[in-house]
Design an enzyme around this catalytic site. Structure first.
Site, short mmCIF file in Angstrom:
data_model
loop_
_atom_site.label_atom_id
_atom_site.label_comp_id
_atom_site.label_asym_id
_atom_site.label_seq_id
_atom_site.Cartn_x
_atom_site.Cartn_y
_atom_site.Cartn_z
CE1 TYR A 1 -1.09 3.39 -5.37
CE2 TYR A 1 0.05 5.72 -4.39
CZ TYR A 1 0.37 4.34 -4.78
OH TYR A 1 0.77 3.78 -4.92
CE LYS B 1 -4.94 0.96 -0.23
NZ LYS B 1 -3.78 2.21 0.16
CG HIS C 1 6.77 9.55 -4.56
ND1 HIS C 1 6.85 8.29 -5.55
CD2 HIS C 1 8.13 9.82 -3.71
CE1 HIS C 1 8.30 8.28 -5.53
NE2 HIS C 1 8.52 9.15 -5.07
CE1 TYR D 1 1.03 3.68 -8.83
CE2 TYR D 1 0.45 1.52 -9.31
CZ TYR D 1 0.59 1.95 -8.64
OH TYR D 1 1.06 2.19 -7.04
N PRO E 1 -0.68 -6.76 -4.98
CG PRO E 1 0.93 -7.00 -6.51
CD PRO E 1 -0.84 -7.82 -6.60
P1 RFL Z 1 4.78 -11.69 5.69
O1 RFL Z 1 6.26 -10.71 5.53
O2 RFL Z 1 5.00 -12.50 4.39
O3 RFL Z 1 6.10 -12.54 6.89
C1 RFL Z 1 5.95 -13.53 7.71
C2 RFL Z 1 6.74 -13.95 8.09
O4 RFL Z 1 6.27 -14.97 8.70
C3 RFL Z 1 7.29 -16.53 8.53
N1 RFL Z 1 7.11 -18.41 9.02
C4 RFL Z 1 7.39 -19.00 9.76
N2 RFL Z 1 7.88 -17.87 11.10
C5 RFL Z 1 7.72 -19.03 11.78
N3 RFL Z 1 6.91 -20.62 12.13
C6 RFL Z 1 6.15 -20.72 11.03
N4 RFL Z 1 5.72 -21.98 10.21
C7 RFL Z 1 6.44 -19.45 9.82
N5 RFL Z 1 5.57 -19.21 8.15
C8 RFL Z 1 6.27 -17.95 8.29
C9 RFL Z 1 8.44 -15.82 7.62
O5 RFL Z 1 9.25 -16.73 7.02
C10 RFL Z 1 7.70 -14.76 7.17
O6 RFL Z 1 9.53 -13.76 7.84
O7 RFL Z 1 3.85 -11.84 6.65
P2 RFL Z 1 3.53 -9.82 7.03
O8 RFL Z 1 4.45 -9.39 8.21
O9 RFL Z 1 2.38 -10.10 7.32
O10 RFL Z 1 3.78 -8.21 6.11
C11 RFL Z 1 2.89 -8.34 4.68
C12 RFL Z 1 3.42 -8.17 3.74
O11 RFL Z 1 5.06 -8.85 3.60
C13 RFL Z 1 2.66 -7.93 2.68
O12 RFL Z 1 1.70 -7.70 2.27
C14 RFL Z 1 3.35 -6.58 1.23
O13 RFL Z 1 4.79 -7.38 0.79
C15 RFL Z 1 2.69 -6.78 0.49
N6 RFL Z 1 3.22 -6.49 -0.42
C16 RFL Z 1 3.54 -4.31 -0.59
N7 RFL Z 1 2.61 -3.74 0.35
C17 RFL Z 1 2.37 -2.63 0.76
O14 RFL Z 1 1.59 -2.34 1.49
N8 RFL Z 1 3.26 -1.31 -0.40
C18 RFL Z 1 3.40 -2.08 -1.59
O15 RFL Z 1 3.66 -1.71 -2.40
C19 RFL Z 1 3.54 -3.36 -1.51
N9 RFL Z 1 4.54 -4.41 -3.13
C20 RFL Z 1 4.06 -6.48 -1.64
C21 RFL Z 1 3.97 -5.70 -3.33
C22 RFL Z 1 3.75 -7.58 -2.57
C23 RFL Z 1 4.29 -8.13 -2.83
N10 RFL Z 1 4.61 -10.13 -3.40
C24 RFL Z 1 6.28 -10.46 -3.94
C25 RFL Z 1 3.79 -10.86 -2.94
C26 RFL Z 1 5.50 -5.67 -3.79
C27 RFL Z 1 4.91 -7.54 -4.08
C28 RFL Z 1 5.86 -7.97 -5.50
C1 PHB Z 2 6.40 -1.70 -5.33
O1 PHB Z 2 7.33 -0.59 -5.13
O2 PHB Z 2 7.63 -2.65 -4.65
C2 PHB Z 2 5.69 -0.89 -5.22
C3 PHB Z 2 5.18 0.27 -5.60
C4 PHB Z 2 3.80 -0.19 -5.66
C5 PHB Z 2 3.08 -1.16 -5.85
C6 PHB Z 2 3.36 -1.79 -5.38
C7 PHB Z 2 4.31 -2.29 -5.35
O3 PHB Z 2 1.44 -0.65 -5.90
#
Ligand code: RFL
Ligand code: PHB
Length: 398
Positions: free
Chosen positions: A389, A301, A72, A205, A297
């Site tokens: 971004y 990032k 994109h 957005y 989110p």
């Molecule tokens: P995670 O993915 O939470 O993984 C951590 C892992 O550790 C395990 N764990 C344990 N294991 C052993 N012992 C314990 N005591 C433990 N406690 C926990 C867990 O089960 C898990 O498997 O962290 P990590 O790897 O640092 O990854 C970070 C990302 O998951 C997070 O930053 C992103 O998902 C955030 N995020 C987005 N980031 C982007 O860069 N671009 C996006 O478009 C974006 N969209 C989003 C998002 C996060 C969202 N939510 C639900 C918070 C959209 C949403 C809706």
């Molecule tokens: C997503 O596709 O889950 C998504 C995309 C952009 C954002 C957050 C989440 O800023």
């Protein structure tokens, strides 16, 4: 068991670190609390910055991402009923982002790990970290045995805390050595995943009088949509029909007409938070990814920051083993935090710009509209949004 690096947490951060260390000949084990399917069932990030794409390539797992990911070069901002495109590609001199889900990133890393015969311990319960203030840290966990409670111990040189926001590593750092900064927002995001074609070929957005909405996607046939909702809302209260109806009301007439709806295949509410831990190193234990910081989110990032922490950490560990220097390790926290604060600031600002804050009154809304008007009509304003971004390069400011 004895390894060089014990990685706690098998999400994207833990798995990427495992792969980068494996490529450098460093022996690591991943200890994950959940099952593989549970980790892959969490629908989260969707947008990868160029640095994250490059890291997937460096880890040797970029093939499917390049084949299936959608490049994109811009996104739309909708306010006062009109859409305005931020041409990221032009404004940043050729930079893009890629739409490729976190689930797919993690799956590719898990498959590569399995193919290389590397060890991941799933369903490890009661994980605890010990002696990271010495040069012989240990990780203990419970698994197997008559009631799944047999205690196992891993000896290592370093512990990498990649265990997310609710993990055990940050919680085990001495309280006197840690400082935490936090902001909780007064709303959440209700997300829906559906096997319907996206409403638009890029992301939208939307700042609407009824609250924020985001139209995202995973592929040409799978859509991801979000709505700003009060924190008191429960996911059970939102039928699919109610979701689509509310989304329509927050879009412009063209998008409303094009929207294809269908049954949800996932629906969840996520709270929004800004959070940073300082420092990210405690002796021989390092924090990386959501274990150390959370962004709302809106700026997409979180996963990207997790990936760059991991890159800095793997570089530092490789330098330690290959060049016998601790300089990278000593510098890890400072190096990460500068980048993290820049992304935290952008994510906080973009959240403030796009959501409804009734507590700020009518004047707050007028300020928001004026700022959006400025950003859309000023080359400098639009460039600032685009530059943030697409993300900072790995070696920014050096
Ligand atoms: P995670 O993915 O939470 O993984 C951590 C892992 O550790 C395990 N764990 C344990 N294991 C052993 N012992 C314990 N005591 C433990 N406690 C926990 C867990 O089960 C898990 O498997 O962290 P990590 O790897 O640092 O990854 C970070 C990302 O998951 C997070 O930053 C992103 O998902 C955030 N995020 C987005 N980031 C982007 O860069 N671009 C996006 O478009 C974006 N969209 C989003 C998002 C996060 C969202 N939510 C639900 C918070 C959209 C949403 C809706
Ligand atoms: C997503 O596709 O889950 C998504 C995309 C952009 C954002 C957050 C989440 O800023």
């Amino acid at each position: 068991m004895r390894v060089q690096v014990a990685i706690v947490g098998g999400g994207p951060a833990g798995h990427l670190l495992g792969q980068l260390l494996y490529k450098a000949g460093i022996d690591a084990v991943i200890i994950e609390r959940q099952t593989r399917d549970y980790v892959l069932g969490r629908i989260r990030a969707g947008v990868l910055e160029q640095v994250c794409i490059d890291l997937m390539d460096e880890a040797g797992v970029g093939q499917r991402m390049h084949a299936e990911g959608l490049v994109h070069g811009g996104f739309d901002m909708l306010f006062k009923g009109e859409r305005h495109r931020i041409d990221m590609n032009r404004l940043t001199g050729g930079k893009n982002v890629m739409v490729y889900g976190q689930t797919e990133v993690t799956r590719d890393l898990m498959d590569a790990r399995q193919a290389a015969g590397l060890t991941t311990i799933y369903e490890a319960s009661n994980v605890t970290v010990h002696d990271f203030d010495t040069d012989k840290p240990r990780v203990r966990y419970e698994k197997d045995g008559p009631n799944g409670k047999e205690v196992h111990e891993i000896e290592c040189d370093f512990i990498a805390g990649c265990d997310g926001f609710h993990g055990v590593c940050r919680a085990s750092a001495p309280r006197s050595a840690i400082r935490e900064y936090e902001k909780i927002y007064p709303f959440g995001w209700l997300g829906i995943l559906s096997d319907t074609p996206p409403v638009h070929h890029e992301l939208i957005y939307a700042n609407s009088p009824r609250g924020f909405a985001l139209c995202s996607q995973r592929s040409h046939t799978r859509s991801r949509y979000y709505l700003q909702v009060p924190l008191t809302d429960k996911v059970e209260d939102w039928s699919d029909e109610a979701f689509w109806q509310e989304l329509r009301l927050r879009l412009d007439p063209e998008a409303r007409a094009k929207l294809v709806t269908g049954p949800s295949i996932e629906k969840s509410i996520a709270p929004l938070r800004s959070f940073v831990t300082e420092p990210m190193r405690f002796g021989r234990m390092f924090l990386a990814g959501d274990a150390a910081h959370i962004v709302p989110p809106t700026g997409a990032k979180g996963l990207n920051l997790a990936a760059t922490d991991v890159k800095y950490l793997s570089n530092a560990l490789i330098e330690f083993y290959q060049d016998k220097t601790e300089a990278g390790i000593d510098n890890y926290s400072e190096r990460c935090l500068r980048r993290i604060w820049r992304a935290e600031r952008f994510s906080w600002w973009f959240t403030g710009l796009m959501h409804r804050f009734p507590e700020n009154g009518e004047i707050g809304q007028k300020f928001q509209e004026a700022e959006l008007d400025y950003l859309i009509h000023s080359e400098a304003g639009a460039r600032s949004v685009a530059e943030n971004y697409v993300g900072l390069p790995l070696d920014f400011g050096e």
